[in-house]
Design a protein around this motif. Structure first.
Motif, PDB file in Angstrom:
ATOM      1  N   THR A  78       9.397   0.152  -5.633  1.00 59.58           N
ATOM      2  CA  THR A  78       7.953   0.035  -5.462  1.00 59.58           C
ATOM      3  C   THR A  78       7.370  -0.426  -6.786  1.00 59.58           C
ATOM      4  O   THR A  78       7.666   0.142  -7.836  1.00 59.58           O
TER       5      THR A  78
ATOM      6  N   THR B  56      10.023  -3.927  -2.410  1.00 62.33           N
ATOM      7  CA  THR B  56       9.603  -3.930  -1.010  1.00 62.33           C
ATOM      8  C   THR B  56       8.167  -3.440  -0.827  1.00 62.33           C
ATOM      9  O   THR B  56       7.623  -3.551   0.268  1.00 62.33           O
ATOM     10  N   ARG B  57       7.580  -2.883  -1.881  1.00 61.30           N
ATOM     11  CA  ARG B  57       6.197  -2.407  -1.816  1.00 61.30           C
ATOM     12  C   ARG B  57       5.494  -2.747  -3.124  1.00 61.30           C
ATOM     13  O   ARG B  57       6.068  -2.587  -4.196  1.00 61.30           O
TER      14      ARG B  57
ATOM     15  N   LYS C 287       4.023 -12.021  -4.520  1.00 60.11           N
ATOM     16  CA  LYS C 287       4.110 -12.065  -3.058  1.00 60.11           C
ATOM     17  C   LYS C 287       4.948 -13.259  -2.602  1.00 60.11           C
ATOM     18  O   LYS C 287       5.668 -13.177  -1.600  1.00 60.11           O
TER      19      LYS C 287
ATOM     20  N   ASP D  80       8.248 -10.249   1.856  1.00 64.69           N
ATOM     21  CA  ASP D  80       8.253  -9.119   2.786  1.00 64.69           C
ATOM     22  C   ASP D  80       7.688  -7.840   2.171  1.00 64.69           C
ATOM     23  O   ASP D  80       7.615  -6.807   2.844  1.00 64.69           O
TER      24      ASP D  80
ATOM     25  N   GLU E  98       5.263  -5.049   1.163  1.00 66.21           N
ATOM     26  CA  GLU E  98       4.002  -4.531   1.677  1.00 66.21           C
ATOM     27  C   GLU E  98       3.032  -4.326   0.522  1.00 66.21           C
ATOM     28  O   GLU E  98       3.345  -3.636  -0.445  1.00 66.21           O
TER      29      GLU E  98
ATOM     30  N   SER F 166      -0.472  -2.795  -0.838  1.00 64.86           N
ATOM     31  CA  SER F 166      -1.411  -1.734  -0.467  1.00 64.86           C
ATOM     32  C   SER F 166      -2.394  -1.456  -1.593  1.00 64.86           C
ATOM     33  O   SER F 166      -2.082  -1.602  -2.780  1.00 64.86           O
TER      34      SER F 166
ATOM     35  N   THR G 118      -3.708 -13.238  -1.701  1.00 63.14           N
ATOM     36  CA  THR G 118      -2.953 -12.234  -0.960  1.00 63.14           C
ATOM     37  C   THR G 118      -3.883 -11.175  -0.388  1.00 63.14           C
ATOM     38  O   THR G 118      -4.722 -10.611  -1.100  1.00 63.14           O
TER      39      THR G 118
ATOM     40  N   ASP H 214      -1.774  -5.415   3.096  1.00 63.96           N
ATOM     41  CA  ASP H 214      -1.196  -5.053   4.387  1.00 63.96           C
ATOM     42  C   ASP H 214      -1.597  -3.647   4.810  1.00 63.96           C
ATOM     43  O   ASP H 214      -1.567  -3.310   6.000  1.00 63.96           O
ATOM     44  N   ARG H 215      -1.960  -2.825   3.831  1.00 62.44           N
ATOM     45  CA  ARG H 215      -2.211  -1.415   4.098  1.00 62.44           C
ATOM     46  C   ARG H 215      -3.331  -0.926   3.197  1.00 62.44           C
ATOM     47  O   ARG H 215      -3.356  -1.252   2.010  1.00 62.44           O
TER      48      ARG H 215
END
Length: 236
Positions: A33, A58-59, A77, A82, A84, A86, A120, A123-124
């Motif tokens: 992360t 991945t995050r 990004k 892929d 995520e 946030s 960008t 996503d969350r």
């Protein structure tokens, strides 16, 4: 760039002896992360650090949307499509370049460098009590209206963004340190920042990781003194 590891957290410190800007890679079992992205141009070294660790990002989670924390977001990004992304709902507006003062901000304008060309989209949208991997999300507004902090209870590392600084001396956001005044000058609301600092100190972190300055191990007495300093200055 300088790298320092505490537990499962890697501090990536850009320009550490000049204008320090930090990002953090948090190592999980199979992945990483990334907390904050630094200025534009930081993507290559962040990606290289992930490659050295040997796990993919991945995050990507953002403490807040000032330009020195999101500048390399688009480039990262592209490298990790892929991943995520946030951020808090309030900071998502700032990420989109909107520096308006909303009703929830009590009419106080956003300060600091607001990004202008980030493409960008998050996503969350994060809120208090959510988790990003092993990191628990804590709302810590003050430096900006939607600032977040991330706490790893296992390692005791608190990634606090600009809620505190350690460059120029440990300080609550909004408390001016002459050796490094920039976080204070970019603070949206000092009283709210002080309330957030108290909230984060109550977590009793073993390590304080901030956006500007060195990692601070066994930080409680420094955080508590910073709170006393902020209280005194806000009385004057």
């Amino acid at each position: 760039m300088r790298v320092k590891k505490v537990g499962n957290v890697y501090q990536l410190a850009f320009m550490p002896n000049m204008f320090p800007i930090n990002c953090y890679l948090v190592e999980e079992q199979q992945e990483l992360t990334l907390i904050d992205c630094g200025l534009a141009g930081a993507a290559r070294e962040i990606a290289l650090s992930a490659k050295v660790i040997g796990k993919p990002i991945t995050r990507i989670a953002l403490t807040h949307a000032h330009v020195d924390h999101v500048g390399a977001l688009d480039a990262l990004k592209k490298r990790f499509p892929d991943a995520e992304v946030s951020v808090s709902a309030r900071e998502a507006k700032i990420l989109a370049g909107d520096n308006s003062a909303y009703m929830e901000d009590r009419g106080k304008p956003v300060k600091g460098g607001v990004p202008k060309n980030i493409k960008t989209l998050p996503d969350r949208l994060l809120q208090q009590g959510d988790f990003v991997g092993s990191l628990e999300v804590f709302e810590s507004p003050g430096h900006s209206p939607g600032s977040l902090s991330f706490f790893d209870a296992g390692s005791g590392v608190l990634i606090a963004g600009d809620a505190f600084q350690t460059r120029g001396g440990t300080a609550v956001s909004g408390t001016l340190k002459l050796l490094f005044p920039f976080p204070a000058l970019a603070t949206w609301d000092k009283k709210t920042a002080l309330d957030s600092a108290k909230k984060l100190t109550a977590l009793k972190p073993g390590t304080l990781a901030v956006g500007h300055g060195r990692l601070l191990e066994h930080p409680l007495r420094f955080m508590e003194q910073a709170i006393r300093d902020a209280e005194q200055k806000q009385k004057n």
